[in-house]
Design a protein around this motif. Structure first.
Motif, PDB file in Angstrom:
ATOM      1  N   ALA A  55       0.755  -1.300  -0.044  1.00 34.97           N
ATOM      2  CA  ALA A  55      -0.009   0.155  -0.040  1.00 34.97           C
ATOM      3  C   ALA A  55       0.886   1.196  -0.118  1.00 34.97           C
ATOM      4  CB  ALA A  55      -1.106  -0.082   1.245  1.00 34.97           C
ATOM      5  N   ARG A  56       1.975   1.133   1.071  1.00 36.41           N
ATOM      6  CA  ARG A  56       2.986   2.372   0.824  1.00 36.41           C
ATOM      7  C   ARG A  56       3.494   2.768  -0.746  1.00 36.41           C
ATOM      8  NH1 ARG A  56       4.221  -0.018   5.731  1.00 36.41           N
ATOM      9  NH2 ARG A  56       6.354  -0.981   4.832  1.00 36.41           N
ATOM     10  N   GLN A  57       3.905   1.621  -1.169  1.00 39.91           N
ATOM     11  CA  GLN A  57       4.547   1.509  -2.534  1.00 39.91           C
ATOM     12  C   GLN A  57       3.731   2.118  -3.608  1.00 39.91           C
ATOM     13  OE1 GLN A  57       7.832   1.124  -3.063  1.00 39.91           O
ATOM     14  NE2 GLN A  57       7.722   1.114  -0.961  1.00 39.91           N
ATOM     15  N   VAL A  58       2.173   1.668  -3.489  1.00 41.46           N
ATOM     16  CA  VAL A  58       1.205   2.335  -4.530  1.00 41.46           C
ATOM     17  C   VAL A  58       0.987   3.763  -4.232  1.00 41.46           C
ATOM     18  CG1 VAL A  58      -1.374   2.158  -4.970  1.00 41.46           C
ATOM     19  CG2 VAL A  58       0.099  -0.022  -4.688  1.00 41.46           C
ATOM     20  N   GLN A  59       1.062   4.030  -3.013  1.00 46.08           N
ATOM     21  CA  GLN A  59       0.906   5.494  -2.805  1.00 46.08           C
ATOM     22  C   GLN A  59       2.109   6.400  -3.371  1.00 46.08           C
ATOM     23  OE1 GLN A  59      -2.051   6.624  -1.429  1.00 46.08           O
ATOM     24  NE2 GLN A  59      -1.073   8.447  -2.185  1.00 46.08           N
ATOM     25  N   VAL A  60       3.240   5.893  -2.994  1.00 45.83           N
ATOM     26  CA  VAL A  60       4.373   6.484  -3.456  1.00 45.83           C
ATOM     27  C   VAL A  60       4.382   6.663  -5.191  1.00 45.83           C
ATOM     28  CG1 VAL A  60       6.841   6.329  -3.986  1.00 45.83           C
ATOM     29  CG2 VAL A  60       6.039   5.952  -1.811  1.00 45.83           C
ATOM     30  N   GLY A  61       3.708   5.626  -5.887  1.00 46.73           N
ATOM     31  CA  GLY A  61       3.472   5.686  -7.207  1.00 46.73           C
ATOM     32  C   GLY A  61       2.335   6.807  -7.482  1.00 46.73           C
ATOM     33  N   LEU A  62       1.473   6.701  -6.709  1.00 49.71           N
ATOM     34  CA  LEU A  62       0.324   7.601  -7.099  1.00 49.71           C
ATOM     35  C   LEU A  62       0.902   9.060  -6.873  1.00 49.71           C
ATOM     36  CD1 LEU A  62      -2.447   5.541  -5.477  1.00 49.71           C
ATOM     37  CD2 LEU A  62      -2.482   6.022  -7.956  1.00 49.71           C
ATOM     38  N   ASP A  63       1.395   9.126  -5.682  1.00 50.51           N
ATOM     39  CA  ASP A  63       2.018  10.679  -5.402  1.00 50.51           C
ATOM     40  C   ASP A  63       2.812  10.912  -6.533  1.00 50.51           C
ATOM     41  OD1 ASP A  63       0.628  10.469  -3.092  1.00 50.51           O
ATOM     42  OD2 ASP A  63       2.443  10.193  -1.748  1.00 50.51           O
ATOM     43  N   SER A  64       3.815  10.383  -7.168  1.00 53.34           N
ATOM     44  CA  SER A  64       4.455  10.640  -8.146  1.00 53.34           C
ATOM     45  C   SER A  64       4.141  10.955  -9.209  1.00 53.34           C
ATOM     46  CB  SER A  64       5.697   9.658  -8.307  1.00 53.34           C
ATOM     47  OG  SER A  64       6.528   9.710  -9.501  1.00 53.34           O
ATOM     48  N   ALA A  65       2.851  10.223  -9.686  1.00 58.09           N
ATOM     49  CA  ALA A  65       2.088  10.385 -10.763  1.00 58.09           C
ATOM     50  C   ALA A  65       1.347  11.807 -10.792  1.00 58.09           C
ATOM     51  CB  ALA A  65       1.231   9.226 -11.230  1.00 58.09           C
TER      52      ALA A  65
END
Length: 95
Positions: A55-65
């Motif tokens: 979930a943290r990794q997905v959030q990092v990706g979403l924040d980056s996008a």
């Protein structure tokens, strides 16, 4: 360590098979059941930890996008087309 008793119903044939299999391992049924329970609890804890990491990794990706750090699709396609071509060449050279 506080101990408690766990009682549950099981088919008699399964109980006998389990007891026989446990004896072959020089273990009691109770010892194996405790081992199975510990293993199950550990796997569940690991799954929870993995889910939280994911979930943290997905959030990092979403924040980056969301911050605009994106690579256009044509650049991604070109990069992987080049990688496929290089892999095909290596395979042909090895053959």
């Amino acid at each position: 360590m506080n101990e408690t008793t766990l009682t549950f119903r099981v088919d008699e044939a399964l109980k006998e098979q389990f007891t026989t299999a446990a004896k072959r391992r020089d273990r009691t049924s109770a010892q194996l059941l405790r081992d199975f329970m510990r293993d199950f609890v550990q796997r569940q804890e690991e799954a929870v930890e993995h889910d939280a990491w994911f979930a943290r990794q997905v959030q990092v990706g979403l924040d980056s996008a969301n911050a605009g750090h994106l690579v256009p699709a044509d650049q991604v396609e070109a990069r992987f087309a080049a990688r496929r071509t290089a892999t095909r060449r290596r395979l042909e050279d090895a053959a």
